[in-house]
Design an enzyme around this catalytic site. Structure first.
Site, mmCIF file in Angstrom:
data_model
loop_
_atom_site.group_PDB
_atom_site.id
_atom_site.type_symbol
_atom_site.label_atom_id
_atom_site.label_comp_id
_atom_site.label_asym_id
_atom_site.label_seq_id
_atom_site.Cartn_x
_atom_site.Cartn_y
_atom_site.Cartn_z
ATOM 1 C CE LYS A 1 5.345 5.921 -3.044
ATOM 2 N NZ LYS A 1 6.616 5.106 -3.405
ATOM 3 C CG HIS B 1 2.626 7.534 -6.512
ATOM 4 N ND1 HIS B 1 2.980 6.233 -8.119
ATOM 5 C CD2 HIS B 1 1.644 7.767 -7.026
ATOM 6 C CE1 HIS B 1 2.381 6.880 -8.431
ATOM 7 N NE2 HIS B 1 1.373 7.362 -8.286
ATOM 8 C CD GLU C 1 -1.429 7.092 -9.969
ATOM 9 O OE1 GLU C 1 -0.760 6.286 -10.564
ATOM 10 O OE2 GLU C 1 -0.879 8.426 -10.336
#
Length: 139
Positions: free
Chosen positions: A10, A116, A127
């Site tokens: 992130k 994540h 995803e």
């Protein structure tokens, strides 16, 4: 059983140049990085990725955060990769994360928790497909 999972390093981690350190923890845990790309998430990508949280009060803030700096999207492969990576990431709240986990080492807060990871093999497939084609993955 060998499986794949999806990971995002992130903005809070990329901003602090931690990509290599996070990758080392991933690889030391026996997971292979079979695809990796540094991107700047668009608003559309961030909204779609986190649409499961759309009704939650933190949704807008989360979308803004994920667009605030580059992220590194990854496909990881290994035995029980989903469960293994969740273990390696550590608890969402870094205060509760086990020593040596990515979040214990690098997360700044519950919101800025550095990484994540997919929570199921089904979600991992969805995803991964948002950011990679099969041709991008070099197992």
């Amino acid at each position: 059983m060998t499986e794949r999972t999806f990971s995002i390093i992130k903005p809070d981690a990329t901003r602090r140049n931690l990509t290599g350190k996070v990758n080392a923890v991933i690889e030391d845990a026996g997971l292979r990085i079979v695809a990796q790309r540094r991107i700047r998430m668009t608003e559309a990508q961030a909204k779609k990725f986190y649409e499961v949280h759309a009704a939650r009060p933190f949704y807008g803030e989360l979308v803004e955060f994920m667009m605030s700096a580059p992220v590194v999207v990854q496909v990881l492969e290994g035995d029980n990769a989903v469960a293994r990576y969740r273990e390696v990431m550590g608890a969402t709240n870094p205060a509760d994360a086990a020593p040596g986990t990515i979040r214990a080492l690098y997360a700044e807060s519950v919101g800025e928790n550095s990484v994540h990871g997919s929570d199921s093999t089904d979600n991992a497939k969805l995803e991964i497909a948002q950011f990679f084609t099969e041709a991008d993955i070099v197992g």
